[in-house]
Enzyme design. Structure first.
Site, PDB file in Angstrom:
ATOM      1  N   GLN A  12      83.541 -74.412  61.022  1.00  0.00           N
ATOM      2  CA  GLN A  12      84.318 -73.219  61.799  1.00  0.00           C
ATOM      3  C   GLN A  12      84.714 -73.696  63.065  1.00  0.00           C
ATOM      4  O   GLN A  12      85.991 -73.796  63.206  1.00  0.00           O
ATOM      5  CB  GLN A  12      84.024 -71.925  61.816  1.00  0.00           C
ATOM      6  CG  GLN A  12      84.923 -71.026  62.709  1.00  0.00           C
ATOM      7  CD  GLN A  12      84.128 -69.575  62.916  1.00  0.00           C
ATOM      8  OE1 GLN A  12      84.399 -68.591  62.250  1.00  0.00           O
ATOM      9  NE2 GLN A  12      83.184 -69.533  63.781  1.00  0.00           N
ATOM     10  N   LEU A  57      73.139 -85.647  61.017  1.00  0.00           N
ATOM     11  CA  LEU A  57      72.082 -85.365  61.876  1.00  0.00           C
ATOM     12  C   LEU A  57      70.457 -85.808  61.561  1.00  0.00           C
ATOM     13  O   LEU A  57      69.830 -85.833  62.268  1.00  0.00           O
ATOM     14  CB  LEU A  57      71.770 -83.729  62.419  1.00  0.00           C
ATOM     15  CG  LEU A  57      72.701 -83.348  63.246  1.00  0.00           C
ATOM     16  CD1 LEU A  57      72.538 -82.049  63.771  1.00  0.00           C
ATOM     17  CD2 LEU A  57      73.063 -84.177  64.434  1.00  0.00           C
ATOM     18  N   SER A  82      73.525 -73.329  59.328  1.00  0.00           N
ATOM     19  CA  SER A  82      74.280 -72.056  60.463  1.00  0.00           C
ATOM     20  C   SER A  82      73.869 -70.780  59.750  1.00  0.00           C
ATOM     21  O   SER A  82      74.117 -69.853  60.452  1.00  0.00           O
ATOM     22  CB  SER A  82      75.483 -72.286  61.056  1.00  0.00           C
ATOM     23  OG  SER A  82      76.397 -72.093  59.922  1.00  0.00           O
ATOM     24  N   THR A 123      72.427 -69.929  70.318  1.00  0.00           N
ATOM     25  CA  THR A 123      72.715 -68.904  69.746  1.00  0.00           C
ATOM     26  C   THR A 123      72.232 -67.623  70.355  1.00  0.00           C
ATOM     27  O   THR A 123      70.937 -67.794  70.723  1.00  0.00           O
ATOM     28  CB  THR A 123      72.590 -68.874  68.286  1.00  0.00           C
ATOM     29  OG1 THR A 123      72.429 -67.655  67.557  1.00  0.00           O
ATOM     30  CG2 THR A 123      71.319 -69.683  67.752  1.00  0.00           C
ATOM     31  N   GLU A 125      71.102 -65.708  68.434  1.00  0.00           N
ATOM     32  CA  GLU A 125      69.887 -65.297  67.460  1.00  0.00           C
ATOM     33  C   GLU A 125      68.615 -65.789  68.257  1.00  0.00           C
ATOM     34  O   GLU A 125      67.556 -65.322  67.686  1.00  0.00           O
ATOM     35  CB  GLU A 125      69.883 -66.192  66.028  1.00  0.00           C
ATOM     36  CG  GLU A 125      71.027 -65.566  65.348  1.00  0.00           C
ATOM     37  CD  GLU A 125      70.497 -64.366  64.602  1.00  0.00           C
ATOM     38  OE1 GLU A 125      69.294 -64.338  63.786  1.00  0.00           O
ATOM     39  OE2 GLU A 125      71.339 -63.372  64.663  1.00  0.00           O
ATOM     40  N   TYR A 147      65.867 -69.787  61.394  1.00  0.00           N
ATOM     41  CA  TYR A 147      66.906 -70.015  61.995  1.00  0.00           C
ATOM     42  C   TYR A 147      67.082 -70.098  63.714  1.00  0.00           C
ATOM     43  O   TYR A 147      67.134 -70.961  64.313  1.00  0.00           O
ATOM     44  CB  TYR A 147      68.385 -69.548  61.760  1.00  0.00           C
ATOM     45  CG  TYR A 147      69.669 -69.913  62.423  1.00  0.00           C
ATOM     46  CD1 TYR A 147      70.428 -70.967  62.156  1.00  0.00           C
ATOM     47  CD2 TYR A 147      70.112 -68.891  63.425  1.00  0.00           C
ATOM     48  CE1 TYR A 147      71.599 -71.224  62.848  1.00  0.00           C
ATOM     49  CE2 TYR A 147      71.091 -69.182  64.243  1.00  0.00           C
ATOM     50  CZ  TYR A 147      71.844 -70.485  63.987  1.00  0.00           C
ATOM     51  OH  TYR A 147      72.856 -70.635  64.630  1.00  0.00           O
ATOM     52  N   LYS A 151      66.513 -73.211  66.384  1.00  0.00           N
ATOM     53  CA  LYS A 151      67.654 -73.233  67.520  1.00  0.00           C
ATOM     54  C   LYS A 151      67.054 -73.080  68.919  1.00  0.00           C
ATOM     55  O   LYS A 151      67.619 -73.724  69.885  1.00  0.00           O
ATOM     56  CB  LYS A 151      68.944 -72.255  67.441  1.00  0.00           C
ATOM     57  CG  LYS A 151      69.803 -72.646  66.126  1.00  0.00           C
ATOM     58  CD  LYS A 151      70.885 -73.455  66.710  1.00  0.00           C
ATOM     59  CE  LYS A 151      72.001 -73.670  65.857  1.00  0.00           C
ATOM     60  NZ  LYS A 151      72.792 -74.740  66.493  1.00  0.00           N
ATOM     61  N   HIS A 177      80.780 -65.200  66.653  1.00  0.00           N
ATOM     62  CA  HIS A 177      82.266 -65.595  66.666  1.00  0.00           C
ATOM     63  C   HIS A 177      82.884 -65.848  65.429  1.00  0.00           C
ATOM     64  O   HIS A 177      82.209 -66.673  64.456  1.00  0.00           O
ATOM     65  CB  HIS A 177      82.566 -66.505  67.716  1.00  0.00           C
ATOM     66  CG  HIS A 177      81.923 -67.899  67.779  1.00  0.00           C
ATOM     67  ND1 HIS A 177      80.669 -67.886  68.230  1.00  0.00           N
ATOM     68  CD2 HIS A 177      82.155 -68.971  67.213  1.00  0.00           C
ATOM     69  CE1 HIS A 177      79.954 -69.057  68.439  1.00  0.00           C
ATOM     70  NE2 HIS A 177      80.899 -69.649  67.432  1.00  0.00           N
TER      71      HIS A 177
END
Ligand code: NAP
Ligand code: F7E
Length: 325
Positions: A12, A57, A82, A123, A125, A147, A151, A177
């Site tokens: 996205q 990655l 994600s 994030t 999160e 997650y 992060k 978003h």
């Protein structure tokens, strides 16, 4: 003319960022994973204007190869596993990609291209079980999912490479978003898709609250962060928070129909005014640990980057409801 590498270019945010940086005159290189089926839909508009390089990655050698091939001024590290829900099913994979993958990229920058500026997709999160309301750059972190933990590792590694090696590394702590290009499994897109297709919507916890902004606007602030004189971290958010239930109700209102929740407020069954059942609560979509409330304070970004979001909750839903993407 600057050259940028975007990891996660076909996601996205990567697709919007590629469009934005091209509009600013950048040469855009995108890191792409090989797929056995088409995965370039989101970058369809710009496919002829960008260069795609296969890599991952997880594969440090592929990153080294790209850094040898191009003089890269800025890297936007948007690649990640994600989806929070999946991170309980695949915690090791999620950590390999999000945490160790970011470290691999930072190591390639440190050892081969230390002047390259680095943006890390951090994030909200990481705030998880929030320690204060609203959340800003100084709010203590308390991640609630594999997650979020992965992060947080990447976030602190970015800070550490900035402080240890003077790498120009910025973390954007972005709150949720969304856009028409949002992945189908995320709750906003799932709701929009079901309403558009007239299908029964099956959701988990509809009482958690999120601060939802518009992805196309949020990618512009990633660029702004890397144009500062000194690298810093920024919270990016709208400052508004809404429940999933409110998202469902508001999206339904755009169809001209209203949704009613049967019985008392806590009853989860959702019917339209005409009596059609459109929402069912399904236990499989509940998470082992929930992030109940997120609402960000982006005043630092307003003050230092002259950035604030224009698109808020209602307009975001309207954009998603009206889009054909
Ligand atoms: P997204 O749509 O899920 O895109 C993720 C991208 O990462 C995809 O291009 C994916 O490629 C790629 N990717 C996954 N694993 C990879 C790997 N091992 N190597 C290389 N590429 C890999 O995510 P998004 O919503 O655009 O979010 C962009 C970034 O911001 C992510 O890091 C996300 O965690 C973070 N973030 C998102 C939000 C949000 O609300 N959207 C908020 C805060 C932070 P494939 O197509 O091959 O899977
Ligand atoms: O869930 C609840 C769910 O998956 C939002 C990612 O971009 O933003 C995103 O993470 C809320 C949660 O996004 C369903 O329990 C109820 O409370 O859309 P989501 P997320 O987990 O907030 C952050 C900032 C990121 O960094 C992430 O990468 O909605 N919920 N029922 C549901 N969620 C989903 N997905 N599906 C349901 O059926």
């Amino acid at each position: 003319m600057k050259t940028t590498l975007i990891t996660g270019i076909n996601g996205q945010d990567g697709s919007y960022l590629a469009e934005y940086l091209l509009s600013l005159g950048y040469t855009v290189i995108g890191l792409l994973r090989r797929s056995s089926s088409p995965n370039l839909k989101r970058i369809g508009k710009v496919i002829d204007k960008i260069t795609l390089e296969y890599g991952d990655l997880l594969d440090e050698v592929s990153l080294q190869r790209i850094f040898k091939k191009y003089p890269i001024d800025e890297v936007y590290n948007l690649a990640a596993q994600s989806f929070v829900g999946l991170s309980w099913e695949q915690p090791i994979y999620t950590s390999d990609v999000n945490a160790m993958g970011t470290l691999k990229l930072l190591e390639v920058i440190r050892t081969t291209s230390p002047k390259t500026k680095f943006y890390q997709a951090s994030t909200s999160e990481m705030f998880g079980m929030v320690q204060e309301v609203p959340q800003n750059e100084n709010t203590p972190f308390y991640p609630r999912s594999p997650y979020g933990v992965s992060k947080l590792y990447a976030h602190w590694m970015s800070v550490n490479y900035r402080e240890s090696y003077n790498i120009f590394a910025c973390s954007g702590i972005l709150f949720n978003h969304e856009s028409p290009r949002r992945g189908n499994e995320f709750v906003t897109k799932k709701i929009i898709n079901a309403i558009k297709k007239n299908e029964i919507l099956r959701l988990g916890n509809i009482y958690s609250k999120r601060d939802w902004g518009y992805a196309q606007e949020y990618v512009e602030v990633m660029y702004k962060m890397l144009q500062q004189n000194t690298p810093e971290d920024f919270v990016i958010a709208t400052g508004e928070t809404h429940t999933i239930k409110e998202f469902v109700e508001t999206a339904f209102a755009f169809t001209g129909e209203e949704i009613h929740f049967e019985g008392k407020d806590l009853d989860e069954k959702g019917y339209t005014k005409s009596g059609r059942l459109v929402l069912e609560i399904d236990q499989q979509f509940y998470r082992p640990a929930e992030v109940n409330l997120l609402v960000g304070d982006a005043s630092k970004a307003k003050r230092l980057l002259n950035w604030e979001p224009k698109v808020k909750f209602n307009e975001l839903i309207e954009i998603m409801m009206k889009s054909d993407e």
